[in-house]
Design a protein around this motif. Structure first.
Motif, PDB file in Angstrom:
ATOM      1  N   PHE A  23       0.869  -1.178   0.000  1.00 42.33           N
ATOM      2  CA  PHE A  23       0.000   0.000   0.000  1.00 42.33           C
ATOM      3  C   PHE A  23       0.900   1.219   0.000  1.00 42.33           C
ATOM      4  N   TRP A  24       0.530   2.186  -0.823  1.00 43.65           N
ATOM      5  CA  TRP A  24       1.273   3.436  -0.917  1.00 43.65           C
ATOM      6  C   TRP A  24       0.235   4.555  -0.885  1.00 43.65           C
ATOM      7  N   TRP A  25       0.304   5.417   0.105  1.00 46.61           N
ATOM      8  CA  TRP A  25      -0.770   6.379   0.319  1.00 46.61           C
ATOM      9  C   TRP A  25      -0.995   7.279  -0.887  1.00 46.61           C
ATOM     10  N   ASP A  26       0.040   7.535  -1.676  1.00 47.38           N
ATOM     11  CA  ASP A  26      -0.040   8.480  -2.796  1.00 47.38           C
ATOM     12  C   ASP A  26      -0.228   7.769  -4.145  1.00 47.38           C
ATOM     13  N   LEU A  27      -0.718   6.538  -4.122  1.00 46.13           N
ATOM     14  CA  LEU A  27      -0.842   5.751  -5.348  1.00 46.13           C
ATOM     15  C   LEU A  27      -1.925   6.282  -6.274  1.00 46.13           C
ATOM     16  N   ASN A  28      -3.091   6.613  -5.731  1.00 41.40           N
ATOM     17  CA  ASN A  28      -4.217   7.059  -6.560  1.00 41.40           C
ATOM     18  C   ASN A  28      -5.189   7.876  -5.701  1.00 41.40           C
ATOM     19  N   ASP A  29      -6.282   8.308  -6.308  1.00 39.89           N
ATOM     20  CA  ASP A  29      -7.240   9.157  -5.597  1.00 39.89           C
ATOM     21  C   ASP A  29      -7.882   8.432  -4.418  1.00 39.89           C
ATOM     22  N   ARG A  30      -8.128   7.127  -4.543  1.00 44.61           N
ATOM     23  CA  ARG A  30      -8.768   6.390  -3.451  1.00 44.61           C
ATOM     24  C   ARG A  30      -7.826   6.277  -2.244  1.00 44.61           C
ATOM     25  N   THR A  31      -6.554   5.964  -2.485  1.00 37.74           N
ATOM     26  CA  THR A  31      -5.613   5.853  -1.365  1.00 37.74           C
ATOM     27  C   THR A  31      -5.392   7.208  -0.700  1.00 37.74           C
ATOM     28  N   ARG A  32      -5.372   8.264  -1.508  1.00 41.08           N
ATOM     29  CA  ARG A  32      -5.221   9.599  -0.929  1.00 41.08           C
ATOM     30  C   ARG A  32      -6.464   9.978  -0.121  1.00 41.08           C
ATOM     31  N   GLY A  33      -7.648   9.596  -0.590  1.00 35.05           N
ATOM     32  CA  GLY A  33      -8.870   9.885   0.152  1.00 35.05           C
ATOM     33  C   GLY A  33      -8.907   9.170   1.495  1.00 35.05           C
ATOM     34  N   PHE A  34      -8.558   7.889   1.495  1.00 32.24           N
ATOM     35  CA  PHE A  34      -8.492   7.139   2.758  1.00 32.24           C
ATOM     36  C   PHE A  34      -7.500   7.798   3.718  1.00 32.24           C
ATOM     37  N   THR A  35      -6.336   8.181   3.191  1.00 36.29           N
ATOM     38  CA  THR A  35      -5.300   8.782   4.045  1.00 36.29           C
ATOM     39  C   THR A  35      -5.783  10.078   4.666  1.00 36.29           C
ATOM     40  N   ARG A  36      -6.425  10.917   3.893  1.00 35.51           N
ATOM     41  CA  ARG A  36      -6.940  12.182   4.442  1.00 35.51           C
ATOM     42  C   ARG A  36      -7.928  11.913   5.576  1.00 35.51           C
ATOM     43  N   ARG A  37      -8.798  10.925   5.402  1.00 39.66           N
ATOM     44  CA  ARG A  37      -9.803  10.646   6.428  1.00 39.66           C
ATOM     45  C   ARG A  37      -9.159  10.152   7.720  1.00 39.66           C
ATOM     46  N   MET A  92     -16.179 -14.247   4.293  1.00 40.54           N
ATOM     47  CA  MET A  92     -15.182 -13.290   3.833  1.00 40.54           C
ATOM     48  C   MET A  92     -14.525 -13.762   2.537  1.00 40.54           C
ATOM     49  N   LYS A  93     -14.300 -15.061   2.425  1.00 40.94           N
ATOM     50  CA  LYS A  93     -13.672 -15.603   1.221  1.00 40.94           C
ATOM     51  C   LYS A  93     -14.622 -15.582   0.029  1.00 40.94           C
ATOM     52  N   ARG A  94     -15.922 -15.678   0.299  1.00 44.21           N
ATOM     53  CA  ARG A  94     -16.889 -15.657  -0.810  1.00 44.21           C
ATOM     54  C   ARG A  94     -17.105 -14.253  -1.359  1.00 44.21           C
ATOM     55  N   LEU A  95     -16.988 -13.251  -0.497  1.00 45.13           N
ATOM     56  CA  LEU A  95     -17.254 -11.872  -0.928  1.00 45.13           C
ATOM     57  C   LEU A  95     -16.017 -11.274  -1.606  1.00 45.13           C
ATOM     58  N   PRO A  96     -16.186 -10.544  -2.713  1.00 44.59           N
ATOM     59  CA  PRO A  96     -15.044  -9.828  -3.297  1.00 44.59           C
ATOM     60  C   PRO A  96     -14.621  -8.697  -2.374  1.00 44.59           C
ATOM     61  N   THR A  97     -13.330  -8.410  -2.322  1.00 39.58           N
ATOM     62  CA  THR A  97     -12.835  -7.314  -1.491  1.00 39.58           C
ATOM     63  C   THR A  97     -12.746  -6.036  -2.317  1.00 39.58           C
ATOM     64  N   GLY A 153      -8.213  -1.206  -2.832  1.00 40.56           N
ATOM     65  CA  GLY A 153      -8.937  -1.376  -4.084  1.00 40.56           C
ATOM     66  C   GLY A 153      -9.551  -2.763  -4.184  1.00 40.56           C
ATOM     67  N   PRO A 154      -9.920  -3.179  -5.398  1.00 40.29           N
ATOM     68  CA  PRO A 154     -10.530  -4.499  -5.563  1.00 40.29           C
ATOM     69  C   PRO A 154      -9.519  -5.615  -5.405  1.00 40.29           C
ATOM     70  N   GLY A 155      -9.975  -6.761  -4.896  1.00 36.95           N
ATOM     71  CA  GLY A 155      -9.094  -7.906  -4.721  1.00 36.95           C
ATOM     72  C   GLY A 155      -9.889  -9.149  -4.387  1.00 36.95           C
ATOM     73  N   THR A 156      -9.180 -10.181  -3.934  1.00 40.72           N
ATOM     74  CA  THR A 156      -9.819 -11.440  -3.584  1.00 40.72           C
ATOM     75  C   THR A 156      -9.175 -11.993  -2.316  1.00 40.72           C
ATOM     76  N   ARG A 203      -5.224 -16.068   2.192  1.00 40.64           N
ATOM     77  CA  ARG A 203      -4.325 -15.032   1.689  1.00 40.64           C
ATOM     78  C   ARG A 203      -5.104 -13.970   0.913  1.00 40.64           C
ATOM     79  N   LYS A 204      -4.991 -12.691   1.331  1.00 45.83           N
ATOM     80  CA  LYS A 204      -5.557 -11.569   0.585  1.00 45.83           C
ATOM     81  C   LYS A 204      -4.623 -11.259  -0.588  1.00 45.83           C
ATOM     82  N   ILE A 205      -5.202 -11.120  -1.787  1.00 43.08           N
ATOM     83  CA  ILE A 205      -4.424 -10.963  -3.016  1.00 43.08           C
ATOM     84  C   ILE A 205      -4.586  -9.557  -3.575  1.00 43.08           C
ATOM     85  N   HIS A 206      -3.447  -8.904  -3.879  1.00 43.41           N
ATOM     86  CA  HIS A 206      -3.416  -7.565  -4.468  1.00 43.41           C
ATOM     87  C   HIS A 206      -2.000  -7.306  -4.984  1.00 43.41           C
TER      88      HIS A 206
END
Length: 413
Positions: free
Chosen positions: A284-298, A346-351, A357-360, A366-369
């Motif tokens: 995870f990199w806080w400055d990767l995209n708009d979503r990561t920056r939004g989470f970081t600000r919050r 948790m394993k049945r639901l998409p993350t 972001g999206p993942g499985t 194991r969480k995959i991203h």
């Protein structure tokens, strides 16, 4: 429309039929028992900054966002300091389950403690949502139907650093390693990837954890090896102290430094003059995209000025948010009754969340991203607070983590 009953339907059957027509969320809302989250972390030791209070803040952020959208589900949080002692961590978890009604344990941050609480979670049928212990055994031979592993593991970050740096010319390595399960796993896994990419491991020094603050003897041994890369199998305060001393010894003039389990937390603590040029793998990199920056600000509204979440902190937010989504699907009563059933959901639901972001979530837990190899900028190259990295390489999600066939998880058929 009124409910039309057959003429001879009993009163009990009538009530059952009426209940069956209620929307599922309405049934779930009848439970007033709260979900209890236990944050087991390092609040005063060497991993305080890379886990600790910022992990707590990220869990609180996840809970606030979830309960704002789902006010009928009540959530409580308890915290404890494991002091990096397996007996303290294990006894804390037992007490939480038996006396405080805790349903899920998150963060953890110490591989020996994580492996130690796994059987307790199975025995009590609770959830182990590990966000910060590094050992890949949690989704290997030690995997359980009650545990999931978010963010990273030693296999992932060793793969990211060892492969990319070796192929980029850093084909001889020396390691300074924390002498316990976490450090051993980093050294072992990275060696595998260095050799697979055509490189050589020239040696390693292991230091006593957590008693060591003077790394000079180990740094001199690394310097004498004439390796091109110094791999650092450590984290937290140890990493910062070792890098500062490496600068003082002039190692950075002749060796590339690779923090296999480093993070932005250490970079900001030591400063760009000390950490410049260092290679660090993060998921995870806080400055990767708009979503990561939004989470970081919050989440920064809950943090001291200048603190930025790392991949462990973000994993607590991401993993607990996904856990709570599974609770909503099952209903609070069922989720509290069975951690195993909750993990299966948790394993049945998409993350999907703003941190990762999206993942499985794989069958081995194991969480995959994706994973990222980042290089620390030189002083003067940064443009704003927290702007400390240049992206050197991205490992796609399907390549970032150990294949199912190699882990040895007994859940994998």
């Amino acid at each position: 429309m009124p409910l039309i009953l057959p003429p001879r339907l009993s009163r009990r059957a009538t009530l059952a039929a009426a209940a069956s027509l209620l929307p599922l969320p309405a049934l779930h809302a009848q439970s007033t028992e709260p979900i209890r989250i236990g944050i087991l972390t390092d609040l005063a030791g060497p991993y305080r900054d890379v886990t600790g209070p910022t992990s707590v803040a990220c869990v609180r952020q996840a809970v606030e966002e979830f309960t704002a959208a789902n006010p009928s589900i009540k959530v409580e949080i308890v915290t404890a300091d494991h002091q990096n002692k397996p007996d303290v961590g294990i006894n804390t978890v037992r007490s939480w389950f038996d006396q405080r009604g805790v349903d899920v344990v998150t963060d953890v941050g110490n591989s020996a403690i994580a492996l130690g609480i796994n059987p307790v979670c199975v025995e009590r049928d609770k959830v182990h949502m590990n966000a910060s212990a590094g050992t890949s055994e949690l989704t290997g031979r030690a995997c359980t139907p009650n545990s999931v592993h978010w963010s990273y593991d030693t296999w992932c970050l060793s793969n990211t650093s060892g492969t990319a740096i070796t192929k980029g010319g850093g084909d001889s390595w020396y390691f300074i390693t924390a002498d316990y399960a976490f450090g051993h796993a980093i050294e072992r896994d990275t060696t595998r990837f260095v050799e697979a990419a055509g490189g050589r491991m020239l040696g390693a020094s292991r230091y006593p954890f957590p008693q060591t603050t003077d790394f000079s003897a180990f740094l001199l041994q690394a310097q004498a090896s004439r390796a091109k890369v110094l791999g650092l199998a450590m984290a937290g305060d140890d990493l910062v102290n070792c890098v500062k001393q490496a600068q003082e010894f002039g190692l950075t003039r002749t060796m590339k430094l690779a923090a296999i389990i480093g993070s932005i937390t250490g970079v900001l603590a030591a400063g760009l003059p000390t950490m410049q040029g260092m290679f660090i793998a993060e998921t995870f990199w806080w400055d990767l995209n708009d979503r990561t920056r939004g989470f970081t600000r919050r989440v920064q509204s809950k943090l001291p000025a200048g603190v930025f979440p790392n991949y462990v902190h973000a994993a607590n937010y991401s993993g607990i948010l996904h856990y709570l989504k599974a609770v909503k699907e099952l209903g609070v009563a069922r989720a509290k009754a069975s951690g195993r059933e909750t993990v299966a959901m948790m394993k049945r639901l998409p993350t999907d969340d703003d941190a990762y972001g999206p993942g499985t979530l794989r069958e081995d837990g194991r969480k995959i991203h994706p994973s990222f190899l980042l290089q620390v900028k030189k002083p003067g190259e940064n443009r704003y607070p927290g702007d400390v990295y240049t992206l050197a390489a991205t490992v796609p999600a399907e390549q970032a983590f150990r294949p199912l066939s190699e882990g040895g998880c007994p859940l994998v058929k």
